[in-house]
Scaffold this active site. Sequence first.
Site, mmCIF file in Angstrom:
data_model
loop_
_atom_site.group_PDB
_atom_site.id
_atom_site.type_symbol
_atom_site.label_atom_id
_atom_site.label_comp_id
_atom_site.label_asym_id
_atom_site.label_seq_id
_atom_site.Cartn_x
_atom_site.Cartn_y
_atom_site.Cartn_z
ATOM 1 N N ALA A 177 0.834 -1.205 0.000
ATOM 2 C CA ALA A 177 0.000 0.000 0.000
ATOM 3 C C ALA A 177 0.868 1.255 0.000
ATOM 4 C CB ALA A 177 -0.941 -0.003 1.206
ATOM 5 N N ALA A 199 -5.154 -4.511 15.826
ATOM 6 C CA ALA A 199 -3.871 -4.224 16.470
ATOM 7 C C ALA A 199 -3.091 -3.147 15.735
ATOM 8 C CB ALA A 199 -3.040 -5.504 16.554
ATOM 9 N N ASP A 258 -11.130 -7.224 12.201
ATOM 10 C CA ASP A 258 -10.691 -8.561 12.571
ATOM 11 C C ASP A 258 -11.790 -9.537 12.147
ATOM 12 O OD1 ASP A 258 -8.209 -7.983 13.722
ATOM 13 O OD2 ASP A 258 -9.151 -7.434 15.632
ATOM 14 N N HIS A 271 1.176 -7.294 -11.936
ATOM 15 C CA HIS A 271 1.552 -5.959 -12.412
ATOM 16 C C HIS A 271 2.342 -6.009 -13.716
ATOM 17 C CE1 HIS A 271 5.188 -7.088 -10.133
ATOM 18 N NE2 HIS A 271 5.824 -6.264 -10.924
ATOM 19 N N ASP A 305 7.727 -17.516 -7.669
ATOM 20 C CA ASP A 305 7.538 -16.077 -7.546
ATOM 21 C C ASP A 305 7.561 -15.372 -8.894
ATOM 22 O OD1 ASP A 305 7.293 -13.606 -6.106
ATOM 23 O OD2 ASP A 305 9.439 -13.288 -6.359
ATOM 24 N N HIS A 331 4.692 -14.586 -13.381
ATOM 25 C CA HIS A 331 4.911 -13.479 -14.310
ATOM 26 C C HIS A 331 5.326 -13.920 -15.718
ATOM 27 C CE1 HIS A 331 4.306 -10.659 -11.141
ATOM 28 N NE2 HIS A 331 5.441 -10.892 -10.526
#
Length: 497
Positions: free
Chosen positions: A32, A62, A104, A191, A248, A253
């Site tokens: 983010a 939290a 939560d 992406h 990964d 990708h």
Amino acid sequence: MNATHPPPGDPDGHPVPDDHVVVLFGATGDLARRKLLPGLYRLARAGLMPRSYRIVGSAPAADALTDEEFRARAKEAVAAFGSEPPAGEHWQAFESTLTFGAADPDDPEPLIGAVRDAERAVGGSPRRLYHLAVPPQAFASVVEMLGRTGLAQGARVVVEKPFGTDLDSAKALDATVHAVFDEDRVFRIDHFLGKESVDNILALRFANGLFEPVWNRDHISHVEIDVPETLGIEGRAAFFEETGTFRDMIVTHLFQVLGIVAMEPPAALDAKSLRDEKAKVFQALRPVDPDLVVRGQYEGYRAEPGVDPHSDTETFVALRAEIDNWRWTGVPFYLRSGKRLAERRQVVTLHFTEPPLRMFPLAPGHRHAARGGRRGNTLVVDFDDPGWIAAGFLVKEPGPTMRLTDARMSFKYADSVQRRYGLEGYERLVHDAMLGDQSLFTRSDGIERLWEVAAPLLRAPRPVEPYAPGSWGPAAAGELLAPHHWFLPDERGSGSP
């Protein structure tokens, strides 16, 4: 982008989404901070956000923030990673849309209240978009909470990679998501597919009669998709030890880029047609042969904090993939990616078959003389935005003798195209998700098929081979292409035109 910006609305005919409430799960996390908040602000500056919208950040109780704390965190994120400074009336308008609601699994009430307040502020019946920027193990609890509370009704959801770690986990994840969201409301984000330069592969190929007729096994000898990285694991040992470069980068990708390069012409540039053609490529992919895979690990990886000192996790993969269909049978696709390599690049290279050239002697010192005289034409697409395209060919060397040397014609997007509305991958894809356009998002059947293709390697991986940081990986990766050679590093060192 230019210093002046269009007002919110319909800049130059670009589509503007319906009014929205966008909820960012994981709003206090790194994704983010680095991508999503700066990207949403850039969309707002470009006039590509809805006419009326609110952005609700969420995290477990939290990590709860007040609205003011969330706005301060967003400002810091945009200042650090955005392309536009968070200042003036543009920032004030964007900042006013930001609120926060903790959630939560057993106490979603703060989030429910924040979403309801945001909808009232927008007015009418805004759409809802949930972005799950959370660890994969949290997907199920978030999705189930959205379904249980009714927040999922009519909404869309963006799901981050990884989409499972093997076929069984991918199926389980899809079952969890589909229990709450129909497939046409699920946006699995990659992406890489949001890059302008990847999209331009479609334009280069299908809009130009110069290329499409030769985009096949009769004219292309082999294809490379090469994504080396200079960074290491950057403190992500827990994630990387469980994942590795194959899961990964290759499955997530590079196979997707292969689908774009290898697909048949779609009937239209809409989501169904594009994704149907990619799915056909994936169905035609042969399962990965472990004997045609090189797994590497950079020296010093096992000393990284949090890494098993006996780890066999690969930080490098090079492999040969093959597609059993009429267009590509017999044409190998070589895929390579790894950490701590010599350069950071994102390149597709198509090597064309070599015509008879015995009548043409090589110029003294020509680089191919050291490679057994192998040479040929190439079409290189650099898809690291803004990207470039270059065609490599042979010409007569000036002088009295008929001898060949290399030449290159190139096109650079940064020099040649006005990029006022050029967007980074996440920005483009978040905008598409608000529009409901799934063209550049991955579909469940395609994801599950790729895990089927990956299964032989996951079951029986060969041991990793060490390589020096700053190199191009293990020597065996070069042998994988024999008698060919990787385009990178090319004769210019960087491979740029």
